[in-house]
Design a protein around this motif. Structure first.
Motif, PDB file in Angstrom:
ATOM      1  N   ALA A   1       0.831  -1.206   0.000  1.00  0.00           N
ATOM      2  CA  ALA A   1       0.000   0.000   0.000  1.00  0.00           C
ATOM      3  C   ALA A   1       0.864   1.255   0.000  1.00  0.00           C
ATOM      4  CB  ALA A   1      -0.937  -0.003   1.210  1.00  0.00           C
ATOM      5  N   ARG A   2       1.969   1.228   0.801  1.00  0.00           N
ATOM      6  CA  ARG A   2       2.859   2.389   0.847  1.00  0.00           C
ATOM      7  C   ARG A   2       3.545   2.611  -0.499  1.00  0.00           C
ATOM      8  NH1 ARG A   2       4.095   0.637   6.234  1.00  0.00           N
ATOM      9  NH2 ARG A   2       5.899  -0.534   5.469  1.00  0.00           N
ATOM     10  N   GLN A   3       3.998   1.515  -1.124  1.00  0.00           N
ATOM     11  CA  GLN A   3       4.648   1.645  -2.416  1.00  0.00           C
ATOM     12  C   GLN A   3       3.671   2.161  -3.477  1.00  0.00           C
ATOM     13  OE1 GLN A   3       6.730  -1.777  -3.811  1.00  0.00           O
ATOM     14  NE2 GLN A   3       8.299  -1.679  -2.233  1.00  0.00           N
ATOM     15  N   ARG A   4       2.430   1.627  -3.431  1.00  0.00           N
ATOM     16  CA  ARG A   4       1.429   2.069  -4.388  1.00  0.00           C
ATOM     17  C   ARG A   4       1.116   3.546  -4.209  1.00  0.00           C
ATOM     18  NH1 ARG A   4      -1.718  -1.711  -3.596  1.00  0.00           N
ATOM     19  NH2 ARG A   4      -3.107  -0.780  -2.042  1.00  0.00           N
ATOM     20  N   GLN A   5       0.993   3.985  -2.937  1.00  0.00           N
ATOM     21  CA  GLN A   5       0.719   5.389  -2.660  1.00  0.00           C
ATOM     22  C   GLN A   5       1.878   6.263  -3.131  1.00  0.00           C
ATOM     23  OE1 GLN A   5       0.397   6.503   1.477  1.00  0.00           O
ATOM     24  NE2 GLN A   5      -1.119   8.070   0.999  1.00  0.00           N
ATOM     25  N   LYS A   6       3.118   5.782  -2.898  1.00  0.00           N
ATOM     26  CA  LYS A   6       4.285   6.542  -3.318  1.00  0.00           C
ATOM     27  C   LYS A   6       4.321   6.708  -4.824  1.00  0.00           C
ATOM     28  CE  LYS A   6       9.316   6.684  -2.795  1.00  0.00           C
ATOM     29  NZ  LYS A   6      10.501   5.998  -2.256  1.00  0.00           N
ATOM     30  N   ARG A   7       3.945   5.640  -5.569  1.00  0.00           N
ATOM     31  CA  ARG A   7       3.934   5.716  -7.018  1.00  0.00           C
ATOM     32  C   ARG A   7       2.859   6.675  -7.512  1.00  0.00           C
ATOM     33  NH1 ARG A   7       4.238   0.049  -6.766  1.00  0.00           N
ATOM     34  NH2 ARG A   7       2.029  -0.053  -7.335  1.00  0.00           N
ATOM     35  N   GLU A   8       1.730   6.715  -6.811  1.00  0.00           N
ATOM     36  CA  GLU A   8       0.592   7.471  -7.305  1.00  0.00           C
ATOM     37  C   GLU A   8       0.661   8.956  -6.972  1.00  0.00           C
ATOM     38  OE1 GLU A   8      -2.734   3.889  -7.091  1.00  0.00           O
ATOM     39  OE2 GLU A   8      -2.651   5.421  -5.538  1.00  0.00           O
ATOM     40  N   LEU A   9       1.422   9.352  -5.942  1.00  0.00           N
ATOM     41  CA  LEU A   9       1.479  10.756  -5.563  1.00  0.00           C
ATOM     42  C   LEU A   9       2.128  11.588  -6.665  1.00  0.00           C
ATOM     43  CD1 LEU A   9       2.538  10.580  -1.813  1.00  0.00           C
ATOM     44  CD2 LEU A   9       0.341  11.336  -2.717  1.00  0.00           C
ATOM     45  N   LEU A  10       1.525  12.751  -6.936  1.00  0.00           N
ATOM     46  CA  LEU A  10       2.117  13.677  -7.882  1.00  0.00           C
ATOM     47  C   LEU A  10       3.289  14.386  -7.219  1.00  0.00           C
ATOM     48  CD1 LEU A  10      -1.127  15.320  -9.306  1.00  0.00           C
ATOM     49  CD2 LEU A  10       0.399  13.797 -10.539  1.00  0.00           C
ATOM     50  N   SER A  11       4.318  14.646  -7.992  1.00  0.00           N
ATOM     51  CA  SER A  11       5.422  15.431  -7.457  1.00  0.00           C
ATOM     52  C   SER A  11       4.942  16.862  -7.229  1.00  0.00           C
ATOM     53  CB  SER A  11       6.603  15.420  -8.430  1.00  0.00           C
ATOM     54  OG  SER A  11       6.264  16.117  -9.619  1.00  0.00           O
ATOM     55  N   SER A  12       5.686  17.613  -6.433  1.00  0.00           N
ATOM     56  CA  SER A  12       5.295  18.999  -6.148  1.00  0.00           C
ATOM     57  C   SER A  12       5.243  19.828  -7.429  1.00  0.00           C
ATOM     58  CB  SER A  12       6.264  19.623  -5.146  1.00  0.00           C
ATOM     59  OG  SER A  12       7.588  19.570  -5.644  1.00  0.00           O
ATOM     60  N   GLU A  13       6.173  19.547  -8.366  1.00  0.00           N
ATOM     61  CA  GLU A  13       6.179  20.282  -9.633  1.00  0.00           C
ATOM     62  C   GLU A  13       4.930  19.950 -10.448  1.00  0.00           C
ATOM     63  OE1 GLU A  13       8.637  18.431  -8.546  1.00  0.00           O
ATOM     64  OE2 GLU A  13      10.255  19.845  -8.121  1.00  0.00           O
ATOM     65  N   GLU A  14       4.560  18.666 -10.482  1.00  0.00           N
ATOM     66  CA  GLU A  14       3.361  18.266 -11.221  1.00  0.00           C
ATOM     67  C   GLU A  14       2.107  18.861 -10.594  1.00  0.00           C
ATOM     68  OE1 GLU A  14       4.421  13.877 -13.014  1.00  0.00           O
ATOM     69  OE2 GLU A  14       4.041  14.042 -10.871  1.00  0.00           O
ATOM     70  N   GLN A  15       2.059  18.895  -9.268  1.00  0.00           N
ATOM     71  CA  GLN A  15       0.915  19.504  -8.591  1.00  0.00           C
ATOM     72  C   GLN A  15       0.777  20.973  -8.961  1.00  0.00           C
ATOM     73  OE1 GLN A  15       0.396  18.886  -4.379  1.00  0.00           O
ATOM     74  NE2 GLN A  15       1.425  16.912  -4.444  1.00  0.00           N
ATOM     75  N   GLU A  16       1.885  21.697  -8.941  1.00  0.00           N
ATOM     76  CA  GLU A  16       1.843  23.125  -9.240  1.00  0.00           C
ATOM     77  C   GLU A  16       1.424  23.368 -10.684  1.00  0.00           C
ATOM     78  OE1 GLU A  16       2.031  25.624  -7.146  1.00  0.00           O
ATOM     79  OE2 GLU A  16       2.190  24.103  -5.576  1.00  0.00           O
ATOM     80  N   ARG A  17       1.957  22.557 -11.608  1.00  0.00           N
ATOM     81  CA  ARG A  17       1.580  22.719 -13.017  1.00  0.00           C
ATOM     82  C   ARG A  17       0.099  22.446 -13.221  1.00  0.00           C
ATOM     83  NH1 ARG A  17       6.560  20.085 -14.223  1.00  0.00           N
ATOM     84  NH2 ARG A  17       5.462  18.111 -14.545  1.00  0.00           N
ATOM     85  N   LEU A  18      -0.407  21.397 -12.553  1.00  0.00           N
ATOM     86  CA  LEU A  18      -1.815  21.045 -12.710  1.00  0.00           C
ATOM     87  C   LEU A  18      -2.720  22.094 -12.075  1.00  0.00           C
ATOM     88  CD1 LEU A  18      -3.753  18.969 -13.800  1.00  0.00           C
ATOM     89  CD2 LEU A  18      -3.493  17.642 -11.698  1.00  0.00           C
ATOM     90  N   LYS A  19      -2.329  22.593 -10.887  1.00  0.00           N
ATOM     91  CA  LYS A  19      -3.115  23.644 -10.240  1.00  0.00           C
ATOM     92  C   LYS A  19      -3.143  24.913 -11.099  1.00  0.00           C
ATOM     93  CE  LYS A  19      -1.104  23.623  -6.163  1.00  0.00           C
ATOM     94  NZ  LYS A  19      -0.801  24.038  -4.770  1.00  0.00           N
ATOM     95  N   GLU A  20      -1.992  25.268 -11.654  1.00  0.00           N
ATOM     96  CA  GLU A  20      -1.936  26.460 -12.499  1.00  0.00           C
ATOM     97  C   GLU A  20      -2.818  26.304 -13.730  1.00  0.00           C
ATOM     98  OE1 GLU A  20       1.355  29.260 -14.838  1.00  0.00           O
ATOM     99  OE2 GLU A  20       1.973  27.434 -13.781  1.00  0.00           O
ATOM    100  N   ARG A  21      -2.788  25.107 -14.306  1.00  0.00           N
ATOM    101  CA  ARG A  21      -3.615  24.857 -15.493  1.00  0.00           C
ATOM    102  C   ARG A  21      -5.101  24.992 -15.169  1.00  0.00           C
ATOM    103  NH1 ARG A  21      -3.844  19.121 -18.832  1.00  0.00           N
ATOM    104  NH2 ARG A  21      -5.469  19.740 -20.336  1.00  0.00           N
ATOM    105  N   LEU A  22      -5.521  24.397 -14.054  1.00  0.00           N
ATOM    106  CA  LEU A  22      -6.931  24.463 -13.668  1.00  0.00           C
ATOM    107  C   LEU A  22      -7.335  25.880 -13.279  1.00  0.00           C
ATOM    108  CD1 LEU A  22      -7.187  21.167 -11.572  1.00  0.00           C
ATOM    109  CD2 LEU A  22      -8.283  21.608 -13.773  1.00  0.00           C
ATOM    110  N   ASN A  23      -6.441  26.586 -12.601  1.00  0.00           N
ATOM    111  CA  ASN A  23      -6.783  27.916 -12.098  1.00  0.00           C
ATOM    112  C   ASN A  23      -6.692  29.011 -13.157  1.00  0.00           C
ATOM    113  OD1 ASN A  23      -7.387  27.115  -9.463  1.00  0.00           O
ATOM    114  ND2 ASN A  23      -5.246  27.233  -8.822  1.00  0.00           N
ATOM    115  N   THR A  24      -6.045  28.727 -14.279  1.00  0.00           N
ATOM    116  CA  THR A  24      -5.936  29.748 -15.333  1.00  0.00           C
ATOM    117  C   THR A  24      -6.818  29.446 -16.532  1.00  0.00           C
ATOM    118  OG1 THR A  24      -3.995  28.585 -16.231  1.00  0.00           O
ATOM    119  CG2 THR A  24      -3.585  30.407 -14.694  1.00  0.00           C
TER     120      THR A  24
END
Length: 247
Positions: free
Chosen positions: A7-30
């Motif tokens: 479960a921990r490995q699966r969660q680690k694989r699935e988490l977005l990196s901080s850079e990916e999170q910021e890019r996705l948030k910027e895309r949604l917010n703009t």
């Protein structure tokens, strides 16, 4: 490996990196401010909300914050809500979830047309995803296959055949027909099993391309009609790999 470690490995694989999170948030917010605002207005029960933005995205869900003018205090008020992502597997799964929320909010608010995110996703998916909707073979092909399977089963299992069909015994013995029938069943079952497994994998990786209902249709279709369905399925798989390779 224990279930907790998996479960921990699966969660680690699935988490977005901080850079990916910021890019996705910027895309949604703009690019999709109107869609995010409609989600807040509907699900936050704030039809007079003036602004909304995505605060955070992770495996727990997507958090949206919105503002509205409080009629009592005559000041700007804030609130936020976290929306769970049911199948978190990266940026695309987040966009699918937000698109579904936007569609529901759009309808509830009585708005005309579709959310911008939904329209954009359809255009992108049309370029990158092959349609795996199940289609039956032609009527002639289905009739020929069903007749062939029936005739093979009849000659394999019936010792005293109809007089008009006894000439077949001059060419093929009953034992031979029986072995051919067994091999036909085995081959069709293996083909159906392979298609079921690939559809399951596709359903996990790209749920917008495959669902359980379509998976069962392809499995049953290949199980009954064999190559007539398998050839169509294989062509779509080949096209999908070609698109992925080109990208």
């Amino acid at each position: 490996m224990s279930q907790q470690q998996q479960a921990r490995q699966r969660q680690k694989r699935e988490l977005l990196s901080s850079e990916e999170q910021e890019r996705l948030k910027e895309r949604l917010n703009t690019s999709y401010t109107a869609d995010i605002l409609n989600i807040a207005r509907h699900f936050g029960s704030r039809p007079l909300a003036t602004t909304a933005r995505v605060l955070d995205i992770d495996s727990s869900g997507i958090t949206i914050e919105w503002q509205w003018a409080d009629a009592t205090t005559r000041k700007s008020a804030k609130d936020d809500m976290q929306f769970a992502i049911r199948d978190f597997s990266g940026a695309n799964s987040v966009l699918v979830e937000v698109s579904n929320l936007a569609v529901e909010a759009h309808k509830a608010l009585g708005l005309v047309g579709e959310p911008q995110l939904t329209r954009d996703k359809r255009v992108v998916d049309a370029k990158n995803l092959v349609d795996f909707t199940f289609r039956l073979p032609s009527g002639l092909a289905m009739a020929s296959i069903i007749f062939g399977l029936w005739l093979l089963a009849y000659t394999a299992l019936v010792a005293k055949m109809h007089p008009r069909l006894r000439f077949i015994r001059n060419w093929v013995s009953q034992d031979t027909c029986y072995h051919l029938l067994v091999w036909a069943i085995i081959v069709h079952a293996l083909e159906a099993g392979a298609v079921y497994a690939f559809c399951y994998l596709l359903k996990v990786i790209q749920p917008q391309q495959m669902n359980t209902n379509t998976q069962l249709k392809w499995t049953l279709g290949v199980g009954v009609f064999g190559l007539a369905c398998l050839h169509d399925f294989a062509k779509r798989v080949s096209r999908q790999f070609s698109i992925v390779g080109a990208n």
